[in-house]
Enzyme design. Structure first.
Site, PDB file in Angstrom:
ATOM      1  N   ARG A  20       0.765  -1.007   0.028  1.00 46.93           N
ATOM      2  CA  ARG A  20      -0.040   0.007   0.095  1.00 46.93           C
ATOM      3  C   ARG A  20       0.843   1.271  -0.037  1.00 46.93           C
ATOM      4  O   ARG A  20       0.650   2.415  -0.602  1.00 46.93           O
ATOM      5  CB  ARG A  20      -0.831   0.027   1.029  1.00 46.93           C
ATOM      6  CG  ARG A  20      -2.042  -1.050   0.985  1.00 46.93           C
ATOM      7  CD  ARG A  20      -2.958  -1.098   2.386  1.00 46.93           C
ATOM      8  NE  ARG A  20      -2.030  -1.530   3.683  1.00 46.93           N
ATOM      9  CZ  ARG A  20      -2.343  -1.002   4.552  1.00 46.93           C
ATOM     10  NH1 ARG A  20      -3.271  -0.311   4.995  1.00 46.93           N
ATOM     11  NH2 ARG A  20      -1.451  -1.244   5.711  1.00 46.93           N
ATOM     12  N   ASN A  38      -6.425  -2.586   2.487  1.00 48.54           N
ATOM     13  CA  ASN A  38      -6.439  -3.944   2.788  1.00 48.54           C
ATOM     14  C   ASN A  38      -7.853  -4.670   2.795  1.00 48.54           C
ATOM     15  O   ASN A  38      -8.642  -3.961   3.444  1.00 48.54           O
ATOM     16  CB  ASN A  38      -5.633  -4.410   3.875  1.00 48.54           C
ATOM     17  CG  ASN A  38      -4.340  -4.310   3.745  1.00 48.54           C
ATOM     18  OD1 ASN A  38      -3.542  -4.083   2.433  1.00 48.54           O
ATOM     19  ND2 ASN A  38      -3.542  -4.357   4.920  1.00 48.54           N
TER      20      ASN A  38
END
Length: 91
Positions: A20, A38
């Protein structure tokens, strides 16, 4: 230059490996806004809005093999931008 919204579900070993953060860095370099989130099933959801060319480049990078972790599949969809996004954040 037309604006677009990219929604990409990234499959593979992409949680807990800096994916990320890496995605956020690439998106900001490309001038995109959105988030990388997520999901409970191990995928990462990437939402990015901005120039069509920049969003396309981000998609190429997500599939490019230089990401943290191991990407096995990226499923994308394209839509009109919805707005309401600021910066690019990790969730």
């Amino acid at each position: 230059m037309s604006e677009i919204r990219l929604t990409a579900w990234v499959h593979g070993s992409v949680q807990g490996v800096g994916f990320r953060w890496w995605t956020r860095s690439r998106a900001l370099e490309l001038g995109l806004v959105g988030h990388a989130t997520n999901s409970a099933d191990g995928r990462v959801l990437v939402i990015a809005e901005g120039a069509r060319e920049s969003a396309g480049r981000l998609l190429e990078l997500l599939r490019g093999g230089d990401t943290p972790g191991v990407v096995t599949l990226v499923v994308e969809s394209w839509d009109r931008p919805r707005g309401g996004l600021s910066g690019f954040v990790e969730r």
